[in-house]
Write an enzyme that holds these catalytic residues in place. Structure first.
Site, PDB file in Angstrom:
ATOM      1  N   HIS A 139       0.842  -1.207   0.000  1.00 47.56           N
ATOM      2  CA  HIS A 139       0.000   0.000   0.000  1.00 47.56           C
ATOM      3  C   HIS A 139       0.877   1.259   0.000  1.00 47.56           C
ATOM      4  O   HIS A 139       0.599   2.230  -0.695  1.00 47.56           O
ATOM      5  CB  HIS A 139      -0.889   0.057   1.260  1.00 47.56           C
ATOM      6  CG  HIS A 139      -1.907  -1.034   1.360  1.00 47.56           C
ATOM      7  ND1 HIS A 139      -2.010  -1.851   2.461  1.00 47.56           N
ATOM      8  CD2 HIS A 139      -2.871  -1.430   0.511  1.00 47.56           C
ATOM      9  CE1 HIS A 139      -3.012  -2.706   2.289  1.00 47.56           C
ATOM     10  NE2 HIS A 139      -3.550  -2.468   1.107  1.00 47.56           N
ATOM     11  N   LYS A 175     -16.390  -7.590   7.250  1.00 40.97           N
ATOM     12  CA  LYS A 175     -17.241  -7.772   8.433  1.00 40.97           C
ATOM     13  C   LYS A 175     -16.441  -7.994   9.700  1.00 40.97           C
ATOM     14  O   LYS A 175     -16.844  -7.585  10.767  1.00 40.97           O
ATOM     15  CB  LYS A 175     -18.189  -8.932   8.192  1.00 40.97           C
ATOM     16  CG  LYS A 175     -19.318  -8.525   7.266  1.00 40.97           C
ATOM     17  CD  LYS A 175     -20.464  -9.516   7.295  1.00 40.97           C
ATOM     18  CE  LYS A 175     -21.504  -9.093   6.295  1.00 40.97           C
ATOM     19  NZ  LYS A 175     -21.494  -9.872   5.049  1.00 40.97           N
ATOM     20  N   ARG A 217      -2.417  -5.700  -8.352  1.00 40.00           N
ATOM     21  CA  ARG A 217      -1.293  -6.600  -8.126  1.00 40.00           C
ATOM     22  C   ARG A 217      -1.140  -7.588  -9.276  1.00 40.00           C
ATOM     23  O   ARG A 217      -0.089  -7.721  -9.861  1.00 40.00           O
ATOM     24  CB  ARG A 217      -1.489  -7.370  -6.814  1.00 40.00           C
ATOM     25  CG  ARG A 217      -1.246  -6.527  -5.593  1.00 40.00           C
ATOM     26  CD  ARG A 217      -1.721  -7.226  -4.369  1.00 40.00           C
ATOM     27  NE  ARG A 217      -3.140  -7.557  -4.508  1.00 40.00           N
ATOM     28  CZ  ARG A 217      -3.905  -7.974  -3.534  1.00 40.00           C
ATOM     29  NH1 ARG A 217      -3.406  -8.165  -2.354  1.00 40.00           N
ATOM     30  NH2 ARG A 217      -5.177  -8.229  -3.734  1.00 40.00           N
ATOM     31  N   SER A 237      -3.213  -7.996   2.756  1.00 40.90           N
ATOM     32  CA  SER A 237      -3.330  -7.856   4.212  1.00 40.90           C
ATOM     33  C   SER A 237      -3.732  -9.191   4.841  1.00 40.90           C
ATOM     34  O   SER A 237      -3.260  -9.535   5.925  1.00 40.90           O
ATOM     35  CB  SER A 237      -4.363  -6.782   4.572  1.00 40.90           C
ATOM     36  OG  SER A 237      -3.920  -5.531   4.127  1.00 40.90           O
TER      37      SER A 237
END
Ligand code: PNS
Length: 162
Positions: free
Chosen positions: A18, A42, A89, A127
């Site tokens: 990032h 979520k 990516r 991530s």
């Protein structure tokens, strides 16, 4: 006139992939607003305030960090911005990114999404992968900044040395 863009994402947590996109986006625009989505996942590992702080603490010049809830187009409108930056990516990212960009443009014809290729060093990094590596003691050196590494360490203390 200054060119400003928003760079939205979940950033749970921010990675060097990032950061590479942020730095390269700043070669194209004058100012970048990194917006952390509150509702994109979520079950995030880090609370929205933690994710924002981890980015803000990096103190990247010409960058401002904030959170948002709801539609990205509304966030862009609120910030008076017409450029969205997203990192690509691999080909596997394309379908989702294409959908996202088109959905956003349908809601706001003025909004343009600009894609930047992720640095090849981080092209496999996400991530979620990072969280798994950190959770089970994998070596995450060089994949995240120091503050994120420490935060992950703290969170996964019981799992090992990372
Ligand atoms: O880092 P991510 O998870 O790939 O980021 C995805 C994000 C947050 C950019 C995307 O899910 C988003 O914009 N969510 C807000 C809701 C929205 O506007 N969705 C797109 C149009 S329906």
């Amino acid at each position: 006139m200054q060119k400003v863009a928003i760079y939205p994402g979940s950033f749970d947590p921010i990675t060097n992939g990032h950061i590479s996109i942020i730095k390269r986006a700043l070669k194209v625009v004058d100012k970048l607003i990194v917006v952390v989505a509150e509702n994109s996942e979520k079950n995030p590992l880090f609370k929205i305030e933690e994710r924002v702080k981890l980015i803000a603490d990096l103190g990247i010049e010409n960058t401002h960090v904030k959170s948002f809830k709801g539609l990205l187009v509304d966030c862009a409108k609120q910030e008076n911005v017409n450029i969205v930056i997203r990192g690509l990516r691999a080909v596997s990212d394309f379908d989702y990114e294409f959908q996202l960009a088109l959905a956003n443009r349908r809601m706001n014809r003025e909004l343009e999404t600009v894609f930047l290729m992720t640095d090849y060093k981080y092209s496999y990094l996400s991530s979620s992968m990072l969280k798994d590596m950190a959770k089970y003691g994998g070596n995450i050196e060089g994949l995240v900044p120091e503050n994120v590494k420490n935060k992950l360490k703290e969170r996964f203390l019981s799992y090992g040395d990372n």
